[in-house]
Design an enzyme around this catalytic site. Structure first.
Site, mmCIF file in Angstrom:
data_model
loop_
_atom_site.group_PDB
_atom_site.id
_atom_site.type_symbol
_atom_site.label_atom_id
_atom_site.label_comp_id
_atom_site.label_asym_id
_atom_site.label_seq_id
_atom_site.Cartn_x
_atom_site.Cartn_y
_atom_site.Cartn_z
ATOM 1 N N CYS A 139 30.738 133.373 77.008
ATOM 2 C CA CYS A 139 29.845 133.040 77.445
ATOM 3 C C CYS A 139 30.000 132.131 78.795
ATOM 4 C CB CYS A 139 28.961 132.030 76.407
ATOM 5 S SG CYS A 139 27.291 131.802 76.868
ATOM 6 N N HIS B 207 28.770 133.829 70.847
ATOM 7 C CA HIS B 207 29.236 132.678 70.042
ATOM 8 C C HIS B 207 29.475 132.774 68.836
ATOM 9 C CE1 HIS B 207 28.649 130.182 73.563
ATOM 10 N NE2 HIS B 207 27.493 130.544 73.962
#
Length: 240
Positions: free
Chosen positions: A94, A191
């Protein structure tokens, strides 16, 4: 055998338990009698990428990325670029993934010049892209994860996507791509953390790190019954 891991900014970039990726890599290597040493590379701490076989950086919020830029540009960026070009295994999640690109333009017009280690850029929007998602790598590995990002990432000609979307937004919600792949660098919005959920992806990274250091080696198989069942359940509930 011994594999050394550099964990970049573990104290600041650990959104959604991204540290679990280090745990997954470590435990899967130990189960194969591969010794593992992990060093935490924090702000102000220099490192030499030649000392490591795997680099990892997790995700964070825009504020944390902004704070880290000055520290990166004091030498860490040079080592990261050198590691990437030397085909070291590198997993970036990310915000850590975004920082490998050329820049991040926030939705209100602020420009953040990033490392430029890889050929892509990111533009922020007010609307976030959130949810369980899945994609498939070129090896045919189906990966499940959780995404939560306002940035839209657009890949250049010199890199390829980590995978093609099965369901979800991925890089930008437009072109059906997820993440970035260049040599042995893997960037993703996943994630969760991603590697405990996806044992095949974890083993892909391990095999490349072992091959870099010791030559072509077949990893001993592990009993992934529970991991596979968990992934299948995610696919059943949220994806298909």
């Amino acid at each position: 055998m011994m594999i050394r891991i550099a964990h970049l900014y573990p104290d600041m970039l650990n959104l959604y338990g991204d540290r679990g990726n280090i745990i997954a890599l470590t435990e899967r290597m130990k189960a194969r009698n591969i010794d593992v040493v992990t060093d935490q590379i924090t702000m102000g701490k220099a490192f030499n990428s030649d000392d490591y076989d795997i680099l990892f950086v997790g995700g964070g919020q825009d504020f944390e990325q902004d704070v880290l830029l000055d520290d990166l540009k004091k030498g860490k960026d040079i080592e990261i670029k050198r590691a990437i070009e030397n085909s070291k295994v590198f997993l970036a999640i990310c915000g850590g993934y975004q920082m490998l690109g050329k820049y991040y333009k926030t939705y209100d017009g602020k420009m953040l010049e990033y490392m430029g280690a890889l050929d892509f850029y990111t533009e922020g929007k007010e609307e976030r892209m959130i949810g369980n998602y899945a994609f498939k790598t070129k090896e045919g590995i189906e990966v499940v994860g959780f995404e939560n990002h306002s940035g839209r990432t657009y890949l250049g000609k010199n890199v390829e996507p980590l995978g093609k979307m099965i369901k979800g937004y991925g890089n930008n919600g437009e072109d059906g791509t997820e993440g970035v792949r260049y040599k042995n660098t893997f960037g993703t919005y996943s994630h969760g953390p991603v590697l405990p959920k996806n044992s095949q992806l974890a083993d892909l990274l391990i095999s490349k790190a072992v091959e870099n250091k010791y030559g072509k080696t077949d990893l001993a198989p592990l009993d992934d019954t529970l991991e596979i069942k968990a992934q299948q359940q995610v696919m059943k509930l949220y994806i298909r």
